[in-house]
Scaffold this motif. Structure first.
Motif, mmCIF file in Angstrom:
data_model
loop_
_atom_site.group_PDB
_atom_site.id
_atom_site.type_symbol
_atom_site.label_atom_id
_atom_site.label_comp_id
_atom_site.label_asym_id
_atom_site.label_seq_id
_atom_site.Cartn_x
_atom_site.Cartn_y
_atom_site.Cartn_z
ATOM 1 N N LYS A 358 0.840 -1.206 0.000
ATOM 2 C CA LYS A 358 0.000 0.000 0.000
ATOM 3 C C LYS A 358 0.876 1.257 0.000
ATOM 4 O O LYS A 358 0.591 2.219 -0.723
ATOM 5 N N ALA A 362 0.386 3.720 -2.891
ATOM 6 C CA ALA A 362 -0.320 4.947 -2.518
ATOM 7 C C ALA A 362 0.632 6.104 -2.175
ATOM 8 O O ALA A 362 0.393 7.237 -2.578
ATOM 9 N N ALA A 363 1.710 5.801 -1.424
ATOM 10 C CA ALA A 363 2.605 6.896 -0.996
ATOM 11 C C ALA A 363 3.703 7.140 -2.037
ATOM 12 O O ALA A 363 4.010 8.284 -2.348
ATOM 13 N N GLY A 365 3.364 6.092 -5.127
ATOM 14 C CA GLY A 365 2.630 6.364 -6.370
ATOM 15 C C GLY A 365 3.086 5.529 -7.539
ATOM 16 O O GLY A 365 2.897 5.893 -8.708
ATOM 17 N N TRP A 614 -8.377 4.228 -0.518
ATOM 18 C CA TRP A 614 -7.072 4.801 -0.160
ATOM 19 C C TRP A 614 -6.970 6.304 -0.474
ATOM 20 O O TRP A 614 -6.015 6.969 -0.046
ATOM 21 N N VAL A 616 -6.302 7.778 -3.351
ATOM 22 C CA VAL A 616 -5.209 8.109 -4.279
ATOM 23 C C VAL A 616 -5.545 7.538 -5.663
ATOM 24 O O VAL A 616 -6.478 6.750 -5.802
ATOM 25 N N SER A 728 5.145 6.062 5.943
ATOM 26 C CA SER A 728 4.098 6.580 5.069
ATOM 27 C C SER A 728 3.680 7.989 5.512
ATOM 28 O O SER A 728 3.535 8.899 4.692
ATOM 29 N N ASN A 729 3.499 8.144 6.815
ATOM 30 C CA ASN A 729 3.117 9.470 7.320
ATOM 31 C C ASN A 729 4.190 10.501 6.997
ATOM 32 O O ASN A 729 3.884 11.635 6.611
ATOM 33 N N TYR A 733 1.656 10.611 3.135
ATOM 34 C CA TYR A 733 0.444 9.821 2.901
ATOM 35 C C TYR A 733 0.010 9.244 4.243
ATOM 36 O O TYR A 733 0.664 8.336 4.783
#
Ligand code: SF4
Ligand code: SF4
Ligand code: SF4
Ligand code: FES
Length: 958
Positions: A358, A362-363, A365, A614, A616, A728-729, A733
């Protein structure tokens, strides 16, 4: 997860449960009880809550009837029969207590105790000893015979095994250990030697445990009712005070264990009786080799460095994570979005793996995420999806007890999947027939009480030819399950397959020159598989790790469908997964082309579902596979990698190529327990947590999702999933999970085959086999029961295309690789345990003929060269390998087994062709150039690691 806290002494009914459609009702101590016919009186009494005193009986073993403590009275019968060996009969009236029984039992106990050291207070088993318990139960208060008669109190201890001791002075000769070794483990290492008073347990031919055939599975230790066979940790640490049930983090069997604890210290790991994969059994790795978790080599603080030639700096978690995130964003700004990626690991939990993919999608991309399953079972995923419609094995491990014929192909279960191997051996001893298809004479071919009906000892690289030859016999000798195929399979693909395999050029005779196997053996094996009753195929990396790995998997599925051997107990297609969570890491969407649940990223509907959840946009094109990442790194377009729990430098083929690729990158983030081979090329090291320190789930080779429960707080301060969340943070994201339960809830929401999985259900049921959803709320033990998942089963063509890796004048031998029981994968964990006492280095197996031709003797150093590189290994001369074939394991980095493997790979999945490398051998006197370089590089990296404490924090900013 709320750990069930099982009672220390799980209930022991004394004898195994019996399965029978006939029920019998009898009366015990004035109460009626109904049990299946064949149930012992002891068990019948136990099931209604009455424990009959016992010593030689335990419900994991067949009754033996030697201790005479379990005597009962039965109306109409003379004497006092043993309740453990007497089956319940309808109408029986039984008494388990009477003054006479009491007197008899006391007499038995007196005899035992008179030959037993009365050192209970200082004995390691104090409080966990059945002899002690029984003395209390029968009310023994004095020993009339005194303690000064003949006894065994001075008998010498055997401390040779690193994990358990044998103290014959405490042995009551109950035979439980001998039976455990035979019935549960199937090794037959123990006997009772001597007669009468002289009789004692003996390992092998009066050898020490270490010198005997013992494989240190621990079954005898668990079965022993006294302190005779006892874990050394119990002797040192004392009895545990609480326990937590969790899942082994080693192989794909997925054994459940009771972690017996003292505070936050593990005292021992005991295989859990209710474990649905292992049924109370274990192997040396899960049972004993967990000390790596507290090994001094573990890195406990995050570290960073700009260049791999710089010393490491210990930094705070926040600094390390911010540095990694900053570097990843810089690389994307400088080189483009796709310049970075991630690698998940099959050693990590489902929840951790899900988070890494993920994070990448998501982060980062991109879809540049891959998993180590790429290099082991990716062909299984592809091949089974194409033919049956689901990328997973079809059965439970229990199912093998219903098999009449078992094919083991390209797998060595006694080494790689030992607990399953014990179950398989049990079934074989009951009469099932065995076909082994393997270039090497693995232990199952001929071991105590087991002999394979056929060993098709094919040349490495000819699996597809062998499978087609077997299919030829089935198709041309009218052995096809016509009704099954007509009803359940795709007619056109079946017709094409039948026509193809029936061609004369695909007969065993025509292919004998290719496979090297006598056609008569192939015909015999094919007939047995097709006509011997329930036939099950179990296969491993010897099938998948080839240039035609996917074709072989499809060939196996073809055989199973053609003979009607899918969709019920005792049959099926069963990939034996290497690492603990290979199945799970694939299920969780670790491959660059698939989102969780094996759904292609190009599918807009699937993407839309994840995009909505998510928040994104997900790229519609598959990302880079691991080998493509290396190529792109060398080409200058791939610059950053987040690698969690996976040692690609040691485990991927063509080590020098991998190392060059990593050395060309600008930011490698490794999250692991130790400074492994990959971490030596890293710029950020995020300390990992062991399976004992986190909550989550693993999915084993049976699709069984089992709970992993935290038994101690993360020793580094953060569990692995928390590290990914923090990264991720920091990348901007947000991930807001507070517990892995919430991650599983998200997986279930987004993945149809997991929709019914919750931690609550796992707590209640112990484990769940996916699919688990509205259609199957309790999971799915057997797949494809009424129909194949894809609808009609599809036969796939299996044209044999010889690999480019073939024997030549320059490289005339074929090297193949495998594992051994005591070590695990790259050895990072098991090398840091006493398991090295069984296997301290990787050896090269050479046939006597090939050895003699080259002047190689037992123990000689031998140079092994291939077109990829050269290494030096110590030779062992054995007929386990056939002439022309050599074999080694890959557990020690300095061996450089993957220096010689090439980057040739499976046509469909890029799974490397580890199992065939053309090589030449030459006797040598010194290590290879690569090994000398490795030693230098290793020393430098160790020094840089040691220097970390002395380097002032903050240098990175200068
Ligand atoms: S540890 Fe296992 S293999 Fe060794 S003697 Fe005991 S039961 Fe047998
Ligand atoms: S070693 Fe333990 S299990 Fe084996 S016979 Fe002696 S007391 Fe029984
Ligand atoms: S390594 Fe495998 S067989 Fe051994 S205990 Fe662990 S899961 Fe079971
Ligand atoms: S328990 Fe029945 S004879 Fe030992």
């Amino acid at each position: 997860m709320n750990a069930p806290h099982p009672p220390f002494h799980e209930q022991d009914h004394g004898t195994p449960a019996r399965a029978s459609d006939t029920l019998v009702t009898l009366n015990i101590d004035g109460r009626d009880v109904t049990v299946p016919a064949g149930t012992s009186l002891m068990r019948a009494a136990s099931e209604m809550g009455t424990s009959v005193p016992k010593l030689c009986a335990t419900d994991s073993l067949e009754p033996f009837g030697s201790c005479r403590l379990c005597l009962v009275e039965i109306d109409g019968r003379r004497g006092y029969p043993a309740s453990c060996t007497t089956p319940a009969e309808a109408g029986m009236v039984v008494r388990t207590q009477s003054p006479k029984l009491q007197e008899l039992r006391k007499g038995v106990m007196e005899l035992y105790i008179s030959d037993h050291p009365l050192d209970c207070l200082t004995c390691g088993a104090n409080g966990d000893c059945e002899l002690q318990d029984m003395a209390g139960v029968v009310g023994l208060r004095e020993v009339r015979y005194g303690m000064d008669g003949a006894n065994h109190l001075a008998a010498a201890k055997d401390e040779s095994n690193p994990y358990f001791s044998y103290d014959p002075s405490k042995c009551i000769v109950c035979n439980r250990c001998v039976r455990a070794c035979e019935e549960t483990q199937g090794t037959f290492a123990l006997t009772i030697s001597g007669r009468g008073f002289e009789s004692r347990v003996s390992a092998g031919q009066d050898q020490s445990f270490m010198d005997s055939e013992c494989v240190s599975c621990g079954a005898c230790v668990q079965a022993c009712p006294t302190a005779t066979l006892q874990e050394k940790t119990i002797v040192h640490l004392g009895q545990p005070e609480h326990s937590v049930v969790t899942t082994c983090a080693y192989c794909g069997v997925g054994c459940a264990f009771k972690a017996d604890m003292k505070g936050s210290e593990v005292v021992r790991m005991v295989p859990y009786k209710d474990g649905q994969a292992n049924r109370g059994h274990s192997c040396v790795k899960g049972r004993f080799a967990w000390g790596y978790a507290t090994h001094a080599d573990r890195i406990m603080k995050p570290m960073i460095r700009r260049r791999i030639t710089d010393p490491w700096q210990e930094v705070s978690w926040e600094e390390a994570i911010n540095y990694a995130a900053g570097e990843f964003r810089r690389l994307q700004a400088d080189y483009g979005r796709d310049a970075i990626g991630g690698i998940t690991s099959s050693r990590c939990t489902n929840e951790e793996t899900y988070l890494v993919q993920k994070l990448v999608r998501a982060a980062f991309g991109t879809n540049n995420v891959d998993t180590c399953a790429r290099v082991c079972h990716s062909p299984t995923g592809y091949g089974l999806k194409q033919t049956l419609g689901e990328s997973a094995g079809t059965q439970t491990f229990d199912s093998v007890m219903h098999a009449d014929v078992v094919v083991v192909m390209g797998a060595n279960p006694t080494a790689g999947h030992p607990v399953f191997a014990s179950r398989l051996k049990k079934r074989l001893r009951q009469g099932a027939r065995l076909i082994v298809i393997d270039p090497r004479r693995i232990e199952l071919v001929d071991s105590p009480h087991i002999k394979a009906a056929f060993h098709l000892q094919l040349r490495p690289g000819t699996n597809v030819a062998m499978l087609t030859a077997l299919a030829h016999v089935i198709a041309t000798e009218n052995l096809i399950a016509e009704d099954y195929v007509a009803q359940r399979c795709d007619a056109a693909s079946f017709a094409a397959w039948r026509e193809f395999v029936s061609r004369p050029e695909n007969s065993p005779e025509a292919l004998a020159d290719v496979t090297g196997v006598d056609a008569a053996l192939v015909r015999g094996a094919a007939r047995l598989y097709a006509t011997g009753g329930n036939a099950a195929i179990y296969y491993g990396l010897g099938v998948t790790e080839h240039s035609q790995g996917s074709t072989s998997v499809m060939g196996i599925a073809n055989l199973a469908m053609a003979t009607g051997n899918v969709g019920r107990e005792g049959v099926g297609v069963n990939p034996l997964r290497g690492q603990n969570n290979v199945q799970g890491s694939c299920d969780m969407g670790s491959f660059p082309h698939e989102l969780p649940g094996y759904r292609h990223v190009s599918d807009a509907t699937t993407r839309a579902q994840f995009e909505a959840a998510w928040g994104v946009t997900i790229q519609p094109e598959p990302g880079l596979r691991i080998p493509n990442m290396f190529e792109a790194a060398l080409a200058g377009s791939f610059k950053g990698l987040y690698c969690q729990g996976e040692d690609i430098v040691q485990s991927d083929p063509n080590t020098q190529h991998v190392a060059e690729a990593l050395a060309s990158m600008e930011c490698i983030v490794v999250q692991d327990l130790f400074l492994n081979e990959t971490a030596k090329y890293a710029h950020v090291f995020l300390p990992g947590s062991s399976f004992l320190e986190k909550d989550g789930t693993f999915t084993n080779a049976e699709r069984r999702i089992s709970p992993v429960r935290k038994v101690m707080a993360p020793r580094t301060g953060m569990a692995d999933w928390e590290v990914t969340v923090a990264l991720s943070n920091a990348l901007g994201y947000p991930m807001n999970y507070t517990h892995p339960r919430e991650i599983m809830d998200e997986i279930a929401r987004l993945t149809p085959t997991f929709r019914g999985v919750t931690y609550e259900k796992l707590d209640a049921m112990g484990s769940l086999q996916w699919p688990c959803n509205e259609d199957a709320p309790s999971g799915t033990p057997i797949m494809h029961v009424d129909a194949f998942v894809r609808g009609k089963g599809k036969f796939m063509p299996t044209r044999y295309i010889p690999t480019d890796e073939r024997a030549t004048r320059k490289f005339p031998l074929l090297l193949t690789t495998g594992r051994i029981l005591s070590q695990y994968n790259v050895g990072a964990q098991t090398r840091r345990t006493p398991n090295v006492m069984w296997h301290a280095e990787d050896l090269l197996e050479v046939h006597p003929h090939d050895a003699e031709e080259r002047g190689i003797k037992e123990g000689d150093w031998v140079g092994v060269s291939s077109r990829a590189g050269e290494t030096v290994l110590r030779a062992t001369i054995t007929e386990r390998v056939q002439p022309g074939v050599v074999y080694t394991t890959f557990h020690f980095p300095e061996s450089g087994a993957n220096v010689i493997t090439t980057d040739s790979s499976d046509w469909a999945t890029n799974c490397p062709e580890y199992k065939v490398t053309a090589v030449q051998l030459t006797p040598v006197a010194q290590p290879s150039d690569w090994q000398r370089n490795w030693t230098r590089f290793h020393a430098v990296q160790e020094k840089l690691l040691r220097q970390r404490e002395t380097t002032p924090v903050g240098v990175m900013g200068k």
